[in-house]
Design an enzyme around this catalytic site. Sequence first.
Site, short mmCIF file in Angstrom:
data_model
loop_
_atom_site.label_atom_id
_atom_site.label_comp_id
_atom_site.label_asym_id
_atom_site.label_seq_id
_atom_site.Cartn_x
_atom_site.Cartn_y
_atom_site.Cartn_z
N SER A 137 6.48 -5.63 -3.98
CA SER A 137 7.73 -7.00 -3.78
C SER A 137 8.90 -7.21 -3.13
O SER A 137 9.15 -6.77 -2.14
CB SER A 137 7.47 -6.38 -5.64
OG SER A 137 6.93 -7.49 -6.29
N SER A 185 6.31 -12.01 -7.99
CA SER A 185 7.28 -10.86 -7.04
C SER A 185 8.29 -10.28 -8.34
O SER A 185 8.67 -11.04 -9.15
CB SER A 185 7.21 -11.17 -5.75
OG SER A 185 8.96 -12.05 -5.75
N CYS A 186 8.51 -9.89 -8.66
CA CYS A 186 9.48 -8.37 -8.82
C CYS A 186 10.64 -7.59 -7.98
O CYS A 186 10.52 -8.26 -6.80
CB CYS A 186 9.21 -7.57 -10.32
SG CYS A 186 8.98 -6.16 -10.29
N GLN A 187 11.67 -6.57 -8.30
CA GLN A 187 11.93 -5.55 -7.29
C GLN A 187 11.15 -4.86 -6.61
O GLN A 187 11.42 -4.46 -5.37
CB GLN A 187 13.10 -5.17 -7.96
CG GLN A 187 14.36 -4.80 -7.26
CD GLN A 187 14.79 -5.67 -6.51
OE1 GLN A 187 15.19 -6.55 -6.44
NE2 GLN A 187 15.64 -5.15 -5.43
N GLY A 198 7.10 -4.82 -7.28
CA GLY A 198 6.38 -4.69 -8.26
C GLY A 198 5.41 -4.03 -9.17
O GLY A 198 4.74 -4.98 -9.25
#
Length: 564
Positions: A554, A527-529, A531
Amino acid sequence: MSVPVTSDPRAKRLLIVGGVAGGASAAARARRLSEHSEIILFERGPHVSFANCGLPYFVGGEIAQAGSLLLQTPQSLQARFHIDVRVRTEVVRIDRAARQVSARDLSNGRDYAEPYDALILSTGAAPLKPPIPGIERAGHFTVRTIPDVEHIIGWLRDGPGNCAVVVGGGYIGLEMTEQLKRRGLSVSLVEALPQVMAPLDREMAAWLQQELRAQGVALHLNDPVAAFEAPRDKESARASVVVLRSGARLPADVVVLGLGVRPEVGLAKDAGLRIGERGGIRVNEFLQTSDPDIWAIGDAIEVRDAITGDWNVIPLAGPANKQGRIAADNVFGRPSQYAGTLGTAILRLFSLTAACTGASERALRRSGLPFLAVHLHPTSHAGYYPGAEPIALKILFAPDTGRVLGAQAVGKDGVDKRIDVLATAIKAGLSVHDLAELELAYAPPYGSAKDPVNLAGMAAQNALNGDVRLVQWSELEHLDPERTLLLDVRTDAERQHGFIPNSIHIPLDQLRARLGELPKDREVVVSCQSGQRSYFAARILTQHGFAVRNLTGSYRTWSTARTG
Ligand code: FAD
């Protein structure tokens, strides 16, 4: 005044019941098709062709004059279209055998008969008033007509109090909440469901819930009204105390009921016309009822959901207006079909805009249709140009063909045009591959070289092509920690603002150097902020032999869904 019927063999005596969105539109189209027909428009209320969609903005003062809500008057319809408009006249009976209606002049109670060759019903939908104890108390209002909102304004002007309770978090309830706040009232919004704005999926509605709270609205979700009571000794409430199932007691100087609407089918039902399971008048693709001389349109009918094919009631102004035109075409022998309703809708709620088109995830599940979903958070225009705002965008598509099935978007800017492009794409039967290729207008103040719609298409293509496997925010809590590792690839600064519990952290730019820290015997969920960087990470990891899934949307989607 009646128009003399000439020898024109196509001329008819057309009666239309209901003189607002669908009815007025049908009447105007009918006149354009048949100059020599006699067209009579009956409207129970005092106004025809008024802007019901503008009513909330009149309460809040954004629309200053009630007159601005009148798109046509009986006089203007008579002058331009030669339509015999009879306001304050209710059609109380249809005699199908004699092909005539009984109309009641509400100013004197007199009934009279009018024969027809063709009849169009556009009777609309009435606000729901479930039998909750105390619902009929003074100071409670529904919002359907100009007199309704004049009564609300009069009530607020004529007495003390500044506490409003809005019951129902659909679009009318939300618009009224915004407008009552604009008038300076403190507002509580009560909703029986766990979310507002039911056409949106839960994680998308969560943005609206955050906004409501940020604007100081007291939001009561999942907590239906049990009763409306008179205030007790120490309670001060000009209208009622709204008692919720949880036991909460909300004092209200005014109560606005936005509990949904029910098709007005009494007239049709009494005439023996077929009513469908969803409670609307059943029509065929030509909008003809079970009687071939009677057509029905607008909020009163059931329509085919254009995606699922299911019968549904979808009360929206666009479909009603278009159906008015189609029904008039058919009355005058121009075969014209209604293809079904996508339910494209939009709402402004304080600083946010929310819009949707096509099927929601919930609707697709209910209909048993297979689908895939991607979430993304692109900016409304090029990020380097001032004023870019994130858009939370979700699209749903068929896992085999990639056909676009639905879309939802929430943000401060650029939501309307993305949803309109996507509604057009769905209508045209386009796939996510087409979305990736759409050539859309771009200059930095307006969009990006890869527009959010293109990006949505590309993200969906990546999933369809097998470049990345996706996991949804709602699946995260069901993952087995023995077999899954959560990997956050955001920066240190981003992680400090919150993270998914039990996730490990390796910023994307360090990932290649730190692959050895990751297990190969567990699936890595990245995951990130938003996606996008996690997709880059997923591609790196996949090509290094890891089993990977990307959390679509995300952290932004996951955290909003949980807290909104
Ligand atoms: P209506 O426009 O409701 O007209 C039906 C008319 O029939 C009524 O005036 C009624 O008095 C009359 N009638 C009923 N029975 C009889 C009878 N027996 N004899 C004579 N007259 C009769 N839609 C959107 O797409 N976007 C929006 O932003 C939006 N905002 C809305 C805001 C509010 C507050 C409301 C109330 C609705 C809103 N809508 C919106 C919905 C939209 O207004 C309706 O979908 C649309 O008006 C339906 O058109 P219609 O002709 O079927 O019914």
